[in-house]
Design a protein around this motif. Structure first.
Motif, PDB file in Angstrom:
ATOM      1  N   PRO A 159       0.810  -1.227   0.000  1.00  0.00           N
ATOM      2  CA  PRO A 159       0.000   0.000   0.000  1.00  0.00           C
ATOM      3  C   PRO A 159       0.839   1.272   0.000  1.00  0.00           C
ATOM      4  CG  PRO A 159      -0.893  -1.596   1.551  1.00  0.00           C
ATOM      5  CD  PRO A 159       0.431  -2.140   1.096  1.00  0.00           C
ATOM      6  N   GLY A 160       1.967   1.236   0.704  1.00  0.00           N
ATOM      7  CA  GLY A 160       2.807   2.422   0.815  1.00  0.00           C
ATOM      8  C   GLY A 160       4.088   2.350   0.024  1.00  0.00           C
ATOM      9  N   HIS A 161       4.137   1.501  -0.992  1.00  0.00           N
ATOM     10  CA  HIS A 161       5.358   1.381  -1.792  1.00  0.00           C
ATOM     11  C   HIS A 161       5.678   2.705  -2.478  1.00  0.00           C
ATOM     12  CE1 HIS A 161       7.825   0.547  -5.338  1.00  0.00           C
ATOM     13  NE2 HIS A 161       8.308  -0.457  -4.627  1.00  0.00           N
ATOM     14  N   VAL A 162       6.957   3.092  -2.444  1.00  0.00           N
ATOM     15  CA  VAL A 162       7.382   4.314  -3.118  1.00  0.00           C
ATOM     16  C   VAL A 162       8.585   4.029  -4.012  1.00  0.00           C
ATOM     17  CG1 VAL A 162       6.563   5.808  -1.260  1.00  0.00           C
ATOM     18  CG2 VAL A 162       8.974   5.088  -1.286  1.00  0.00           C
ATOM     19  N   ILE A 173      15.270   5.573  -8.303  1.00  0.00           N
ATOM     20  CA  ILE A 173      15.268   4.291  -7.599  1.00  0.00           C
ATOM     21  C   ILE A 173      13.846   3.755  -7.703  1.00  0.00           C
ATOM     22  CG2 ILE A 173      15.598   3.136  -5.378  1.00  0.00           C
ATOM     23  CD1 ILE A 173      17.584   5.365  -4.643  1.00  0.00           C
ATOM     24  N   THR A 174      13.670   2.683  -8.447  1.00  0.00           N
ATOM     25  CA  THR A 174      12.308   2.197  -8.741  1.00  0.00           C
ATOM     26  C   THR A 174      11.672   1.476  -7.571  1.00  0.00           C
ATOM     27  OG1 THR A 174      12.979   0.010  -9.569  1.00  0.00           O
ATOM     28  CG2 THR A 174      12.969   1.845 -11.157  1.00  0.00           C
ATOM     29  N   GLY A 175      12.487   1.050  -6.570  1.00  0.00           N
ATOM     30  CA  GLY A 175      11.938   0.128  -5.582  1.00  0.00           C
ATOM     31  C   GLY A 175      11.533  -1.162  -6.284  1.00  0.00           C
ATOM     32  N   ASP A 176      10.441  -1.767  -5.830  1.00  0.00           N
ATOM     33  CA  ASP A 176       9.976  -3.011  -6.445  1.00  0.00           C
ATOM     34  C   ASP A 176       8.861  -2.782  -7.453  1.00  0.00           C
ATOM     35  OD1 ASP A 176      11.785  -4.325  -4.889  1.00  0.00           O
ATOM     36  OD2 ASP A 176      10.358  -5.677  -3.926  1.00  0.00           O
ATOM     37  N   ALA A 177       8.685  -1.538  -7.907  1.00  0.00           N
ATOM     38  CA  ALA A 177       7.687  -1.284  -8.943  1.00  0.00           C
ATOM     39  C   ALA A 177       8.035  -2.056 -10.207  1.00  0.00           C
ATOM     40  CB  ALA A 177       7.595   0.213  -9.234  1.00  0.00           C
ATOM     41  N   ILE A 178       9.335  -2.115 -10.520  1.00  0.00           N
ATOM     42  CA  ILE A 178       9.850  -2.862 -11.673  1.00  0.00           C
ATOM     43  C   ILE A 178      11.158  -3.512 -11.254  1.00  0.00           C
ATOM     44  CG2 ILE A 178      10.636  -2.735 -14.065  1.00  0.00           C
ATOM     45  CD1 ILE A 178       9.051  -0.170 -14.394  1.00  0.00           C
ATOM     46  N   PHE A 179      11.355  -4.760 -11.648  1.00  0.00           N
ATOM     47  CA  PHE A 179      12.630  -5.451 -11.439  1.00  0.00           C
ATOM     48  C   PHE A 179      13.477  -5.324 -12.708  1.00  0.00           C
ATOM     49  CE2 PHE A 179      11.334  -9.006  -8.181  1.00  0.00           C
ATOM     50  CZ  PHE A 179      10.809  -8.039  -7.340  1.00  0.00           C
ATOM     51  N   ASN A 180      14.794  -5.508 -12.558  1.00  0.00           N
ATOM     52  CA  ASN A 180      15.687  -5.647 -13.706  1.00  0.00           C
ATOM     53  C   ASN A 180      16.513  -6.914 -13.521  1.00  0.00           C
ATOM     54  OD1 ASN A 180      16.952  -5.006 -16.150  1.00  0.00           O
ATOM     55  ND2 ASN A 180      18.626  -3.955 -15.105  1.00  0.00           N
TER      56      ASN A 180
END
Length: 239
Positions: A159-162, A173-180
């Motif tokens: 819920p609070g991912h940034v 810094i994408t966080g875990d919105a997208i992996f590489n």
């Protein structure tokens, strides 16, 4: 500088490979020496975060802010260890703050069998050690970190991912919105609170301006990263 402990991304910005390139944290340092840490990896990663500080010539006493992109054990697992050394609490988005404080992951996406299984075995204080939340961040605010660190709320994975945009160095810094990991890809569906929301909110990353994209899972993209992310998002459109 011990290259195996940190990867320079931009002036005063480093990636910390905590589990090879598969799990990463980050360091940002102000011109006056103040240090901000972003994500602390799994439970065993705390000492690696501290070793990375030493590799860039900083100490735990230089840390003035600790930020979590979200409250999952592969990002908050080593956080309590680091906090004991730095004496600092954590900055977390409002919607993940209660989970960080009790040491539990947010709900998993129950539309997937694996998500239901993870949900069944998640217990407060068992996912990771509870953390002191000293500040709750909100979408769009600019944290006073190394010239400005913009908070981009990208919920769905939690819920609070940034995601975070360091404006001075134009580093995302994408966080875990997208992996590489073996190319750009979505996070594991069952690890998300709402996988479809993850897909929808990640599209904001294609609208930002940056010259380097850094990932909490996978190595950074230095060559036209915005274009690569926009291509990925364009080929994974949602309704």
């Amino acid at each position: 500088m011990a290259k195996e402990l940190v990867v320079p991304l931009a002036p005063n910005v480093w990636r910390i490979p905590l589990v090879r390139d598969l799990v990463n944290g980050f360091i940002l340092r102000d011109d006056d020496g103040q240090v901000t840490l972003v994500d602390m990896g799994v439970k065993s990663s705390g000492p690696k975060v501290l070793a990375a500080l030493g590799a860039i010539g900083s100490a735990p006493s230089d840390v003035t802010r600790q930020v979590l992109t979200h409250a999952h054990p592969d990002h908050a697992g080593g956080a309590a260890h680091v906090a004991r050394e730095t004496g600092r609490g954590f900055t977390v988005h409002h919607d993940d703050a209660a989970y960080a404080a009790e040491g539990s992951s947010p709900p998993r996406d129950r539309s997937f069998l694996l998500g239901r299984l993870f949900e069944r075995f998640s217990r407060p204080g068992r996912d990771f050690e509870p953390l002191a939340v000293e500040r709750e961040m909100t979408d769009g605010e600019v944290l006073p970190v190394a010239g400005g660190l913009r908070v981009v709320h990208t919920p769905g994975h939690s819920p609070g991912h940034v995601s975070l945009l360091h404006e001075e160095s134009r580093t995302l810094i994408t966080g875990d919105a997208i992996f590489n990991v073996v190319g750009l890809r979505w996070p594991v569906k069952a690890f998300c609170t709402d996988f479809r929301m993850t897909q929808r909110t990640a599209h904001v990353l294609g609208e930002l301006d940056y010259d380097l994209a850094a990932f909490t899972h996978g190595a950074e993209l230095r060559d036209r990263p915005r274009e690569a992310i926009r291509r990925f998002l364009g080929s994974h459109r949602t309704d």
